[in-house]
Design a protein around this motif. Sequence first.
Motif, mmCIF file in Angstrom:
data_model
loop_
_atom_site.group_PDB
_atom_site.id
_atom_site.type_symbol
_atom_site.label_atom_id
_atom_site.label_comp_id
_atom_site.label_asym_id
_atom_site.label_seq_id
_atom_site.Cartn_x
_atom_site.Cartn_y
_atom_site.Cartn_z
ATOM 1 N N LEU A 233 -22.405 7.369 8.484
ATOM 2 C CA LEU A 233 -21.778 8.099 7.389
ATOM 3 C C LEU A 233 -20.402 8.619 7.786
ATOM 4 N N GLU A 234 -20.259 9.048 9.037
ATOM 5 C CA GLU A 234 -18.945 9.511 9.499
ATOM 6 C C GLU A 234 -17.940 8.366 9.518
ATOM 7 N N ARG A 235 -18.374 7.183 9.954
ATOM 8 C CA ARG A 235 -17.458 6.036 9.926
ATOM 9 C C ARG A 235 -17.085 5.663 8.498
ATOM 10 N N GLU A 236 -18.047 5.749 7.579
ATOM 11 C CA GLU A 236 -17.737 5.445 6.186
ATOM 12 C C GLU A 236 -16.778 6.473 5.597
ATOM 13 N N ASN A 237 -16.965 7.751 5.935
ATOM 14 C CA ASN A 237 -16.032 8.762 5.449
ATOM 15 C C ASN A 237 -14.630 8.526 5.998
ATOM 16 N N ALA A 238 -14.541 8.083 7.260
ATOM 17 C CA ALA A 238 -13.220 7.782 7.824
ATOM 18 C C ALA A 238 -12.566 6.617 7.083
ATOM 19 N N ARG A 239 -13.359 5.606 6.724
ATOM 20 C CA ARG A 239 -12.799 4.488 5.963
ATOM 21 C C ARG A 239 -12.365 4.927 4.566
ATOM 22 N N LEU A 240 -13.123 5.825 3.940
ATOM 23 C CA LEU A 240 -12.734 6.324 2.622
ATOM 24 C C LEU A 240 -11.441 7.129 2.692
ATOM 25 N N GLN A 241 -11.314 7.947 3.714
ATOM 26 C CA GLN A 241 -10.067 8.692 3.877
ATOM 27 C C GLN A 241 -8.895 7.753 4.138
ATOM 28 N N ALA A 242 -9.135 6.689 4.910
ATOM 29 C CA ALA A 242 -8.070 5.709 5.152
ATOM 30 C C ALA A 242 -7.684 4.993 3.865
ATOM 31 N N ALA A 243 -8.662 4.718 2.991
ATOM 32 C CA ALA A 243 -8.342 4.074 1.712
ATOM 33 C C ALA A 243 -7.468 4.973 0.846
ATOM 34 N N LEU A 244 -7.745 6.279 0.836
ATOM 35 C CA LEU A 244 -6.890 7.199 0.091
ATOM 36 C C LEU A 244 -5.485 7.250 0.678
ATOM 37 N N GLU A 245 -5.400 7.255 1.999
ATOM 38 C CA GLU A 245 -4.085 7.258 2.640
ATOM 39 C C GLU A 245 -3.327 5.958 2.339
ATOM 40 N N TRP A 246 -4.049 4.842 2.288
ATOM 41 C CA TRP A 246 -3.406 3.567 1.972
ATOM 42 C C TRP A 246 -2.848 3.574 0.563
ATOM 43 N N ARG A 247 -3.553 4.135 -0.405
ATOM 44 C CA ARG A 247 -3.064 4.175 -1.773
ATOM 45 C C ARG A 247 -1.828 5.054 -1.891
ATOM 46 N N ARG A 248 -1.705 6.072 -1.049
ATOM 47 C CA ARG A 248 -0.526 6.926 -1.101
ATOM 48 C C ARG A 248 0.704 6.255 -0.473
ATOM 49 N N ARG A 249 0.470 5.332 0.456
ATOM 50 C CA ARG A 249 1.581 4.759 1.209
ATOM 51 C C ARG A 249 1.775 3.268 0.953
ATOM 52 N N GLU A 250 1.077 2.687 0.026
ATOM 53 C CA GLU A 250 1.134 1.232 -0.114
ATOM 54 C C GLU A 250 2.477 0.733 -0.634
ATOM 55 N N LEU A 251 3.257 1.577 -1.297
ATOM 56 C CA LEU A 251 4.554 1.136 -1.791
ATOM 57 C C LEU A 251 5.456 0.686 -0.643
ATOM 58 N N VAL A 252 5.382 1.394 0.483
ATOM 59 C CA VAL A 252 6.183 1.004 1.648
ATOM 60 C C VAL A 252 5.743 -0.366 2.155
ATOM 61 N N PHE A 253 4.453 -0.639 2.127
ATOM 62 C CA PHE A 253 3.948 -1.944 2.566
ATOM 63 C C PHE A 253 4.474 -3.065 1.683
ATOM 64 N N TRP A 254 4.485 -2.848 0.359
ATOM 65 C CA TRP A 254 4.933 -3.909 -0.545
ATOM 66 C C TRP A 254 6.431 -4.167 -0.395
ATOM 67 N N GLN A 255 7.213 -3.128 -0.145
ATOM 68 C CA GLN A 255 8.637 -3.354 0.102
ATOM 69 C C GLN A 255 8.848 -4.112 1.411
ATOM 70 N N TRP A 256 8.025 -3.842 2.392
ATOM 71 C CA TRP A 256 8.125 -4.590 3.645
ATOM 72 C C TRP A 256 7.694 -6.040 3.442
ATOM 73 N N MET A 257 6.706 -6.271 2.583
ATOM 74 C CA MET A 257 6.276 -7.633 2.317
ATOM 75 C C MET A 257 7.356 -8.446 1.617
ATOM 76 N N ASP A 258 8.229 -7.787 0.868
ATOM 77 C CA ASP A 258 9.359 -8.519 0.290
ATOM 78 C C ASP A 258 10.234 -9.126 1.371
ATOM 79 N N THR A 259 10.439 -8.397 2.464
ATOM 80 C CA THR A 259 11.228 -8.944 3.569
ATOM 81 C C THR A 259 10.487 -10.073 4.275
ATOM 82 N N VAL A 260 9.150 -9.984 4.344
ATOM 83 C CA VAL A 260 8.374 -11.070 4.937
ATOM 84 C C VAL A 260 8.470 -12.326 4.072
ATOM 85 N N LEU A 261 8.397 -12.153 2.764
ATOM 86 C CA LEU A 261 8.480 -13.294 1.857
ATOM 87 C C LEU A 261 9.860 -13.934 1.898
ATOM 88 N N ASP A 262 10.902 -13.113 2.071
ATOM 89 C CA ASP A 262 12.252 -13.671 2.166
ATOM 90 C C ASP A 262 12.437 -14.502 3.431
#
Length: 420
Positions: A233-262
């Motif tokens: 359960l602790e590992r699952e809670n850590a994954r859930l917290q990471a998913a929330l953190e990913w949703r807050r920061r995913e815009l930076v990832f998509w902008q970086w992926m634009d450079t990968v695609l280029d």
Amino acid sequence: MGRRRRRRRVDPANAARALPEAIAALSQTLPAGPSPETFRRAKFDRPEAAPALWRLLFCVLSPQLPDDASASFSPEAQVRSVKLALRTQGYPRRALAQLPDDGSQGSRELLLALAWLLARGPLPERLLAQNRVQLGDEMHVCECEALASPGPPAPSVEADGCVDIRHLQWLMGKLRFRWRNLMASQQEQCALLGKIHSYTRGCHSDCSLGHLSVTETELLRDPEGGRQLLRRLERENARLQAALEWRRRELVFWQWMDTVLDACPPEASQPTFLPRIPTPGAGALEPLVRELQALQGELREAVEARRAAWEAGVGGRGPEWSAARTALREAVGQDLAALRRACERGGSLVQPHGPRRLVRTEAGAPGGPGLRAPEVIEALRSREAHLEVVLRRLQGQCRQELARLVGALPGLVWILPPGR
């Protein structure tokens, strides 16, 4: 262009600091997630990053396997499985299919494939839901449509030689045998769950449940299992917290992926990796509903005109046309009746799918929210009756086709198998 305008500009210095944190959060939500350094090397197509990304895609595209099951598959088998799964789901880039099967190259293409899967839908949330810790006894309900492949239909391929009918009959018999074994094992499992629920009646603190589940009963028998469950359960809670953190920061990832695609060589069709647009509210759908209702009225008028023209053209062609028309009307009537029953039960055409917790209730006792066993049984019986009608119609069409083929071969006697 509208989706491009939705993006906010991010300060380059802040993006440089936020990118490793976003990738780390994403990796923590995915099975066998590699480190941010692996993602950085994959941008420059470094070969040392390829094995970790092949293993990541294999785990993502095979969510039903345990976490340690990927070690039992060879790298070549993992690569072939990933290529087949992506092709089935409609992945557009051909460069990935041309990578060698030893899994030593193509880290940038694998990074693009992972971004494509992320852009299609809520991949981290779906994986977390499939691999969550189950505390209650659950059963999957009405998932026949959910098991269908989301990819395009496979192209029809003609057989190279004659088909061995006896081999097909052997395969059908083997399939029926395994189906009976599966049904018997599920019935035995339900019987054992019923005994556990009956023996532990009144032991649960939640009055709406009233009994313990298999996991809760196992905790009473083996207290050490409670510590293992707590760690899970602790590992699952850590994954859930990471998913929330990913949703807050995913815009930076998509902008970086634009450079990968280029940095990728151009292809005939370039995939666009954009974040998923949230579902609009009910108010935004009202104009669409009115437009669909207007189109439905126009379609009904066109159907009535074509039906009248068809009846006028085939009305005098003999009794076989009348029989075919009657059978077609019966089939359509049964489909409409099934849709009406679905609307009356749930208020919509969406049938219940996914896992449901099994709770034992006494006869006449008020049940909590959820599905009741008699309702599910009635829905399954209605579906079974509809499939039986479809099966008989298909069998009749096969008999007619066989009769036509036999009539083309003089001297051939056609004997129906018994019970058909």
